[in-house]
Design a protein around this motif. Structure first.
Motif, PDB file in Angstrom:
ATOM      1  N   VAL A 142      40.201  49.576  26.317  1.00 25.16           N
ATOM      2  CA  VAL A 142      40.741  49.050  27.572  1.00 25.16           C
ATOM      3  C   VAL A 142      42.172  48.555  27.394  1.00 25.16           C
ATOM      4  CG1 VAL A 142      40.443  47.337  29.391  1.00 25.16           C
ATOM      5  CG2 VAL A 142      38.440  48.379  28.317  1.00 25.16           C
ATOM      6  N   GLN A 143      43.044  49.066  28.237  1.00 20.65           N
ATOM      7  CA  GLN A 143      44.434  48.612  28.271  1.00 20.65           C
ATOM      8  C   GLN A 143      44.752  48.260  29.722  1.00 20.65           C
ATOM      9  OE1 GLN A 143      46.841  51.722  26.560  1.00 20.65           O
ATOM     10  NE2 GLN A 143      45.698  51.738  24.646  1.00 20.65           N
ATOM     11  N   ARG A 144      44.537  47.002  30.043  1.00 18.04           N
ATOM     12  CA  ARG A 144      44.715  46.565  31.434  1.00 18.04           C
ATOM     13  C   ARG A 144      46.156  46.824  31.895  1.00 18.04           C
ATOM     14  NH1 ARG A 144      39.458  46.144  32.922  1.00 18.04           N
ATOM     15  NH2 ARG A 144      38.321  44.667  31.594  1.00 18.04           N
ATOM     16  N   PRO A 145      46.313  47.445  33.063  1.00 24.62           N
ATOM     17  CA  PRO A 145      47.657  47.796  33.550  1.00 24.62           C
ATOM     18  C   PRO A 145      48.356  46.631  34.240  1.00 24.62           C
ATOM     19  CG  PRO A 145      46.022  48.578  35.093  1.00 24.62           C
ATOM     20  CD  PRO A 145      45.250  47.969  33.938  1.00 24.62           C
ATOM     21  N   LEU A 146      48.470  45.510  33.513  1.00 27.51           N
ATOM     22  CA  LEU A 146      49.077  44.315  34.114  1.00 27.51           C
ATOM     23  C   LEU A 146      50.571  44.502  34.394  1.00 27.51           C
ATOM     24  CD1 LEU A 146      47.269  41.631  31.933  1.00 27.51           C
ATOM     25  CD2 LEU A 146      46.839  42.167  34.351  1.00 27.51           C
ATOM     26  N   HIS A 147      51.159  45.522  33.799  1.00 28.52           N
ATOM     27  CA  HIS A 147      52.575  45.806  34.073  1.00 28.52           C
ATOM     28  C   HIS A 147      52.735  46.554  35.398  1.00 28.52           C
ATOM     29  CE1 HIS A 147      50.804  49.325  32.213  1.00 28.52           C
ATOM     30  NE2 HIS A 147      51.861  50.059  32.515  1.00 28.52           N
ATOM     31  N   GLU A 163      44.210  42.312  41.024  1.00 27.71           N
ATOM     32  CA  GLU A 163      44.014  43.737  41.322  1.00 27.71           C
ATOM     33  C   GLU A 163      43.316  44.444  40.159  1.00 27.71           C
ATOM     34  OE1 GLU A 163      47.807  44.468  44.367  1.00 27.71           O
ATOM     35  OE2 GLU A 163      48.017  44.825  42.195  1.00 27.71           O
ATOM     36  N   CYS A 164      43.645  44.049  38.945  1.00 27.22           N
ATOM     37  CA  CYS A 164      42.982  44.627  37.772  1.00 27.22           C
ATOM     38  C   CYS A 164      41.504  44.260  37.760  1.00 27.22           C
ATOM     39  CB  CYS A 164      43.655  44.146  36.487  1.00 27.22           C
ATOM     40  SG  CYS A 164      45.295  44.859  36.197  1.00 27.22           S
ATOM     41  N   GLU A 165      41.202  43.039  38.176  1.00 27.84           N
ATOM     42  CA  GLU A 165      39.801  42.602  38.251  1.00 27.84           C
ATOM     43  C   GLU A 165      39.051  43.408  39.309  1.00 27.84           C
ATOM     44  OE1 GLU A 165      40.426  37.906  36.954  1.00 27.84           O
ATOM     45  OE2 GLU A 165      40.312  38.477  39.078  1.00 27.84           O
ATOM     46  N   VAL A 166      39.690  43.611  40.438  1.00 27.73           N
ATOM     47  CA  VAL A 166      39.073  44.396  41.513  1.00 27.73           C
ATOM     48  C   VAL A 166      38.849  45.834  41.057  1.00 27.73           C
ATOM     49  CG1 VAL A 166      39.443  45.369  43.818  1.00 27.73           C
ATOM     50  CG2 VAL A 166      39.983  42.968  43.370  1.00 27.73           C
ATOM     51  N   LEU A 185      35.363  47.807  40.971  1.00 26.38           N
ATOM     52  CA  LEU A 185      35.196  49.089  41.648  1.00 26.38           C
ATOM     53  C   LEU A 185      34.582  50.114  40.695  1.00 26.38           C
ATOM     54  CD1 LEU A 185      38.551  49.473  43.659  1.00 26.38           C
ATOM     55  CD2 LEU A 185      36.264  49.116  44.612  1.00 26.38           C
ATOM     56  N   THR A 186      35.059  50.087  39.450  1.00 24.93           N
ATOM     57  CA  THR A 186      34.539  50.996  38.425  1.00 24.93           C
ATOM     58  C   THR A 186      33.081  50.691  38.114  1.00 24.93           C
ATOM     59  OG1 THR A 186      36.754  51.133  37.451  1.00 24.93           O
ATOM     60  CG2 THR A 186      34.925  51.887  36.094  1.00 24.93           C
ATOM     61  N   ASP A 187      32.721  49.414  38.179  1.00 20.69           N
ATOM     62  CA  ASP A 187      31.329  49.014  37.934  1.00 20.69           C
ATOM     63  C   ASP A 187      30.408  49.413  39.085  1.00 20.69           C
ATOM     64  OD1 ASP A 187      32.143  47.936  35.557  1.00 20.69           O
ATOM     65  OD2 ASP A 187      32.210  45.861  36.294  1.00 20.69           O
ATOM     66  N   GLY A 188      30.997  49.907  40.168  1.00 22.79           N
ATOM     67  CA  GLY A 188      30.183  50.368  41.290  1.00 22.79           C
ATOM     68  C   GLY A 188      29.947  49.343  42.368  1.00 22.79           C
ATOM     69  N   GLN A 189      30.668  48.220  42.324  1.00 16.23           N
ATOM     70  CA  GLN A 189      30.437  47.177  43.323  1.00 16.23           C
ATOM     71  C   GLN A 189      31.139  47.528  44.647  1.00 16.23           C
ATOM     72  OE1 GLN A 189      31.062  43.121  42.207  1.00 16.23           O
ATOM     73  NE2 GLN A 189      30.096  43.350  40.184  1.00 16.23           N
ATOM     74  N   ASN A 207      42.286  54.604  30.601  1.00 15.75           N
ATOM     75  CA  ASN A 207      41.689  53.522  29.797  1.00 15.75           C
ATOM     76  C   ASN A 207      42.050  52.134  30.318  1.00 15.75           C
ATOM     77  OD1 ASN A 207      40.453  55.321  27.977  1.00 15.75           O
ATOM     78  ND2 ASN A 207      42.300  55.461  26.735  1.00 15.75           N
ATOM     79  N   TRP A 208      42.092  52.021  31.640  1.00 13.10           N
ATOM     80  CA  TRP A 208      42.411  50.741  32.246  1.00 13.10           C
ATOM     81  C   TRP A 208      41.182  49.873  32.464  1.00 13.10           C
ATOM     82  CZ3 TRP A 208      45.953  53.112  36.633  1.00 13.10           C
ATOM     83  CH2 TRP A 208      47.205  53.441  36.067  1.00 13.10           C
TER      84      TRP A 208
END
Length: 234
Positions: free
Chosen positions: A157-162, A168-171, A175-179, A222-223
């Motif tokens: 995982v490389q969070r796209p904080l840039h 938004e990264c948390e959301v 979303l990826t988890d299917g929520q 890989n976000w």
């Protein structure tokens, strides 16, 4: 003639005379074996180079470690099958044996019946590793697998904080988890309207039209983490 072809010709190289002579005597009492050499000196393997009759080499682990290159050459040029002999479970050198592609690894204190059957198995083209060696191999494999898995987790995982805000990264992860939106709102303890705003902002920044495209892009880069609950259909 057929009987002679079935004979297993063996060379024994071990520093302890009592051990090697005892093994020689036991093997020669079995009609399946003919022992050609019994020595404490590796140099006698020059005889093996000149002889086409030797099928199997039994060699002490320390002599093996000192002469790996020559043994590998013998194995390649003469199709010699090699069985390593060891007496110390604390210093097993099993990885060296595996790298050298030897066909057998026996402990000197094992019972003679199993010892003989192991040699016969190797002579037939099989492989036999004493359970002690097998246990070491399994543990080594498990350690390598664990390191690989840990490395995967660290680099996955490389969070796209840039590119996006922390929220938004948390959301995006959720979303990826299917929520769905309401589930995301409950997880993050924010309003449904706020979730919709974050999702809309994400889609615009990511240049995607829907959550499926957003999730696919996030996975490819890989976000996000891929958890068991991940689904593109929710």
């Amino acid at each position: 003639m057929d009987y002679q072809q079935s004979i297993i010709n063996i060379a024994i190289i071990d520093p302890y005379q009592l051990f090697r002579e005892g093994v020689k005597q036991v093997l020669e009492n079995d009609k399946a074996f003919y022992t050609a050499i019994s020595s404490d000196d590796y140099s006698v393997l020059e005889y093996v180079f000149d002889s086409k009759n030797i099928n199997v080499l039994l060699i002490d682990v320390n002599l093996f470690l000192k002469n790996q290159s020559s043994i590998k050459m013998l194995m390649k040029q003469h199709q010699l099958k090699v069985i390593i002999l060891n007496s110390d479970e604390r210093s097993i050198h099993i990885k060296d044996a595996v790298k050298a592609s030897v066909q057998g690894y026996l402990m000197k204190e094992m019972d003679m019946f199993t010892f003989i059957e192991a040699i016969k198995e190797v002579a037939k083209g099989g492989v036999y590793f004493h359970p002690v060696a097998t246990n070491v191999l399994v543990h080594e494999y498990q350690k390598v697998l664990k390191k690989w898995e840990e490395g995967e987790k660290k680099t996955e995982v490389q969070r796209p904080l840039h590119l996006y805000t922390k929220r938004e990264c948390e959301v995006l992860q959720l979303l990826t988890d299917g929520q769905n939106n309401q589930q995301i709102a409950d997880t993050l303890e924010i309003s449904d309207k706020t979730v919709k705003n974050h999702v809309s902002s994400l889609f615009k920044k990511m240049q995607v039209k829907d959550r499926t495209q957003a999730v696919v892009k996030a996975i490819r880069n890989n976000w996000v983490e891929l958890n068991n609950g991940t689904s593109l259909n929710k």
